[in-house]
Design a protein around this motif. Structure first.
Motif, PDB file in Angstrom:
ATOM      1  N   ALA A 179       0.825  -1.211   0.000  1.00 23.60           N
ATOM      2  CA  ALA A 179       0.000   0.000   0.000  1.00 23.60           C
ATOM      3  C   ALA A 179       0.857   1.258   0.000  1.00 23.60           C
ATOM      4  O   ALA A 179       0.583   2.217  -0.743  1.00 23.60           O
ATOM      5  N   VAL A 180       1.900   1.266   0.825  1.00 21.19           N
ATOM      6  CA  VAL A 180       2.799   2.429   0.856  1.00 21.19           C
ATOM      7  C   VAL A 180       3.492   2.585  -0.489  1.00 21.19           C
ATOM      8  O   VAL A 180       3.573   3.691  -1.051  1.00 21.19           O
ATOM      9  N   GLN A 181       3.992   1.474  -1.015  1.00 24.21           N
ATOM     10  CA  GLN A 181       4.669   1.520  -2.313  1.00 24.21           C
ATOM     11  C   GLN A 181       3.720   1.987  -3.412  1.00 24.21           C
ATOM     12  O   GLN A 181       4.058   2.861  -4.216  1.00 24.21           O
ATOM     13  N   GLY A 182       2.528   1.428  -3.444  1.00 27.47           N
ATOM     14  CA  GLY A 182       1.566   1.775  -4.484  1.00 27.47           C
ATOM     15  C   GLY A 182       1.128   3.225  -4.412  1.00 27.47           C
ATOM     16  O   GLY A 182       1.044   3.909  -5.447  1.00 27.47           O
ATOM     17  N   ALA A 183       0.845   3.722  -3.211  1.00 24.94           N
ATOM     18  CA  ALA A 183       0.396   5.106  -3.054  1.00 24.94           C
ATOM     19  C   ALA A 183       1.490   6.085  -3.473  1.00 24.94           C
ATOM     20  O   ALA A 183       1.223   7.076  -4.182  1.00 24.94           O
ATOM     21  N   LEU A 184       2.729   5.813  -3.045  1.00 24.00           N
ATOM     22  CA  LEU A 184       3.838   6.696  -3.399  1.00 24.00           C
ATOM     23  C   LEU A 184       4.086   6.688  -4.910  1.00 24.00           C
ATOM     24  O   LEU A 184       4.278   7.742  -5.527  1.00 24.00           O
ATOM     25  N   THR A 185       4.072   5.499  -5.505  1.00 24.48           N
ATOM     26  CA  THR A 185       4.360   5.388  -6.932  1.00 24.48           C
ATOM     27  C   THR A 185       3.268   6.026  -7.771  1.00 24.48           C
ATOM     28  O   THR A 185       3.543   6.769  -8.720  1.00 24.48           O
ATOM     29  N   ALA A 186       2.009   5.739  -7.439  1.00 27.21           N
ATOM     30  CA  ALA A 186       0.896   6.294  -8.213  1.00 27.21           C
ATOM     31  C   ALA A 186       0.875   7.814  -8.119  1.00 27.21           C
ATOM     32  O   ALA A 186       0.706   8.515  -9.129  1.00 27.21           O
ATOM     33  N   THR A 187       1.060   8.330  -6.926  1.00 31.46           N
ATOM     34  CA  THR A 187       1.048   9.787  -6.741  1.00 31.46           C
ATOM     35  C   THR A 187       2.195  10.446  -7.500  1.00 31.46           C
ATOM     36  O   THR A 187       2.002  11.430  -8.222  1.00 31.46           O
ATOM     37  N   ALA A 188       3.397   9.913  -7.337  1.00 33.81           N
ATOM     38  CA  ALA A 188       4.562  10.490  -8.005  1.00 33.81           C
ATOM     39  C   ALA A 188       4.433  10.416  -9.519  1.00 33.81           C
ATOM     40  O   ALA A 188       4.756  11.380 -10.240  1.00 33.81           O
ATOM     41  N   THR A 189       3.937   9.286 -10.022  1.00 30.94           N
ATOM     42  CA  THR A 189       3.823   9.102 -11.466  1.00 30.94           C
ATOM     43  C   THR A 189       2.837  10.083 -12.080  1.00 30.94           C
ATOM     44  O   THR A 189       3.120  10.719 -13.105  1.00 30.94           O
ATOM     45  N   VAL A 190       1.677  10.226 -11.463  1.00 29.59           N
ATOM     46  CA  VAL A 190       0.658  11.132 -12.007  1.00 29.59           C
ATOM     47  C   VAL A 190       1.092  12.591 -11.878  1.00 29.59           C
ATOM     48  O   VAL A 190       0.884  13.395 -12.792  1.00 29.59           O
ATOM     49  N   LEU A 191       1.702  12.954 -10.759  1.00 23.35           N
ATOM     50  CA  LEU A 191       2.167  14.337 -10.591  1.00 23.35           C
ATOM     51  C   LEU A 191       3.271  14.675 -11.592  1.00 23.35           C
ATOM     52  O   LEU A 191       3.298  15.775 -12.167  1.00 23.35           O
ATOM     53  N   LEU A 192       4.196  13.747 -11.816  1.00 26.61           N
ATOM     54  CA  LEU A 192       5.256  13.975 -12.797  1.00 26.61           C
ATOM     55  C   LEU A 192       4.674  14.101 -14.204  1.00 26.61           C
ATOM     56  O   LEU A 192       5.133  14.926 -15.004  1.00 26.61           O
ATOM     57  N   THR A 193       3.680  13.280 -14.501  1.00 30.44           N
ATOM     58  CA  THR A 193       3.034  13.353 -15.817  1.00 30.44           C
ATOM     59  C   THR A 193       2.426  14.728 -16.039  1.00 30.44           C
ATOM     60  O   THR A 193       2.537  15.306 -17.125  1.00 30.44           O
ATOM     61  N   ARG A 194       1.811  15.253 -14.989  1.00 30.62           N
ATOM     62  CA  ARG A 194       1.173  16.565 -15.113  1.00 30.62           C
ATOM     63  C   ARG A 194       2.205  17.683 -15.309  1.00 30.62           C
ATOM     64  O   ARG A 194       1.900  18.725 -15.912  1.00 30.62           O
ATOM     65  N   THR A 195       3.415  17.491 -14.828  1.00 30.23           N
ATOM     66  CA  THR A 195       4.439  18.529 -14.992  1.00 30.23           C
ATOM     67  C   THR A 195       5.012  18.565 -16.400  1.00 30.23           C
ATOM     68  O   THR A 195       5.537  19.607 -16.833  1.00 30.23           O
ATOM     69  N   VAL A 196       4.916  17.462 -17.129  1.00 33.52           N
ATOM     70  CA  VAL A 196       5.529  17.411 -18.459  1.00 33.52           C
ATOM     71  C   VAL A 196       4.508  17.328 -19.588  1.00 33.52           C
ATOM     72  O   VAL A 196       4.872  17.508 -20.755  1.00 33.52           O
ATOM     73  N   LEU A 197       3.237  17.054 -19.259  1.00 33.75           N
ATOM     74  CA  LEU A 197       2.212  16.900 -20.294  1.00 33.75           C
ATOM     75  C   LEU A 197       0.930  17.621 -19.881  1.00 33.75           C
ATOM     76  O   LEU A 197       0.638  17.743 -18.682  1.00 33.75           O
ATOM     77  N   PRO A 198       0.140  18.064 -20.863  1.00 35.78           N
ATOM     78  CA  PRO A 198      -1.133  18.726 -20.554  1.00 35.78           C
ATOM     79  C   PRO A 198      -2.225  17.701 -20.230  1.00 35.78           C
ATOM     80  O   PRO A 198      -3.034  17.323 -21.084  1.00 35.78           O
ATOM     81  N   VAL A 199      -2.255  17.260 -18.995  1.00 34.98           N
ATOM     82  CA  VAL A 199      -3.226  16.263 -18.556  1.00 34.98           C
ATOM     83  C   VAL A 199      -4.026  16.821 -17.384  1.00 34.98           C
ATOM     84  O   VAL A 199      -3.608  17.801 -16.753  1.00 34.98           O
ATOM     85  N   PRO A 200      -5.186  16.210 -17.071  1.00 28.38           N
ATOM     86  CA  PRO A 200      -6.007  16.703 -15.966  1.00 28.38           C
ATOM     87  C   PRO A 200      -5.284  16.584 -14.621  1.00 28.38           C
ATOM     88  O   PRO A 200      -4.317  15.832 -14.487  1.00 28.38           O
ATOM     89  N   PRO A 201      -5.744  17.330 -13.606  1.00 27.42           N
ATOM     90  CA  PRO A 201      -5.150  17.246 -12.262  1.00 27.42           C
ATOM     91  C   PRO A 201      -5.264  15.838 -11.695  1.00 27.42           C
ATOM     92  O   PRO A 201      -6.096  15.030 -12.132  1.00 27.42           O
ATOM     93  N   ILE A 202      -4.457  15.561 -10.707  1.00 28.64           N
ATOM     94  CA  ILE A 202      -4.466  14.251 -10.070  1.00 28.64           C
ATOM     95  C   ILE A 202      -5.828  13.981  -9.436  1.00 28.64           C
ATOM     96  O   ILE A 202      -6.452  14.888  -8.862  1.00 28.64           O
ATOM     97  N   SER A 203      -6.306  12.764  -9.571  1.00 32.71           N
ATOM     98  CA  SER A 203      -7.581  12.357  -8.987  1.00 32.71           C
ATOM     99  C   SER A 203      -7.304  11.460  -7.785  1.00 32.71           C
ATOM    100  O   SER A 203      -6.844  10.323  -7.956  1.00 32.71           O
ATOM    101  N   PRO A 204      -7.570  11.940  -6.557  1.00 32.76           N
ATOM    102  CA  PRO A 204      -7.312  11.115  -5.370  1.00 32.76           C
ATOM    103  C   PRO A 204      -8.030   9.771  -5.411  1.00 32.76           C
ATOM    104  O   PRO A 204      -7.482   8.764  -4.951  1.00 32.76           O
ATOM    105  N   SER A 205      -9.250   9.746  -5.957  1.00 29.87           N
ATOM    106  CA  SER A 205      -9.999   8.488  -5.991  1.00 29.87           C
ATOM    107  C   SER A 205      -9.341   7.473  -6.929  1.00 29.87           C
ATOM    108  O   SER A 205      -9.306   6.274  -6.647  1.00 29.87           O
TER     109      SER A 205
END
Length: 245
Positions: free
Chosen positions: A115-141
């Protein structure tokens, strides 16, 4: 008891391979795929960008599979030259003779780490994607759904390894199916029911589009995935109680 199992899991070198792969592979893939994805988005080849970023999590899920396999396979390693033929499981059962309690503690420890690994990886991956590409904001759900899938996949690997008592075979099958050729995906071309196999249905928990032709709502996908895991854990626990150490 759960804390002891967490420490045991984190004390395994192979577990750290899974942890490292799970944590860094998906974020790195963001930068590798960014140029091609940017061109595809700008040219209109990807009209719906809601899944961009979340799709990169697939490679990180190999980390969850490794953790699930190692949590069990480590118990079947040799206890040492002084006790030929003996396994680590023998010592574990001496310290924790109730097999059901032992399995529960190991599963709980696995879920905590995954759970810790998954939450950290998913959050980091989506946030990094948003910094380099025009994608929607991160969805907590969606991040929460991806983390849940991460945990369920780790438990799936845990159960299958318990059933077959061979980590190498289990891990090879999972890696080949998820990265080389997906037998489950090929089966969806023969029957739509194959979309409800665990590795296919679980992705519907956080992805809005999917290569299979069957659309499965996220909640339904989570229930089906959880049912698969519960069924396999039940079979694994039954066999584990009846087999000798």
């Amino acid at each position: 008891m759960v804390g002891a199992e967490v420490r045991k899991l984190l004390g395994l070198p192979t577990a750290w391979v899974g942890l490292t792969l799970g944590l860094i592979a998906a974020p790195l893939l963001v930068f590798v795929n960014a140029p091609a994805l940017r061109r595809a988005i700008e040219s209109g080849q990807i009209p719906d960008v809601s899944d961009v970023g979340y799709e990169n999590l697939g490679i990180g899920l190999l980390g969850a599979l490794i953790l699930g396999v190692v949590a069990v396979s480590s118990e079947y390693t040799s206890a040492g030259d002084d006790s030929p033929g003996a396994h680590q499981l023998t010592a574990t059962l001496l310290a924790m003779p109730r097999r059901g309690q032992m399995l529960t503690a190991k599963a709980a420890a696995l879920v905590l780490v995954a759970a810790v690994q998954g939450a950290l990886t998913a959050t980091a991956t989506v946030l990094l994607t948003r910094t380099v590409l025009p994608v929607p904001p991160i969805s907590p759900s969606r991040v929460a759904a991806a983390t849940l899938y991460w945990c369920l996949l780790a438990l799936l690997a845990y159960a299958v390894t318990l059933i077959f008592r061979n980590g190498i075979i289990t891990l090879t099958v999972f890696i080949v199916n998820s990265s080389v050729v997906s037998v489950s995906y090929l089966l969806t071309k023969l029957t739509p029911w194959a979309a409800y196999l665990p590795d296919i249905v679980g992705a519907h928990m956080f992805l809005r589009s999917h290569p299979s032709d069957v659309a499965i709502p996220p909640v339904t996908a989570g229930v089906v995935m959880a049912a698969w895991v519960a069924a396999l854990l039940t079979v694994a626990a039954y066999l584990f109680r009846r087999r000798p150490a």
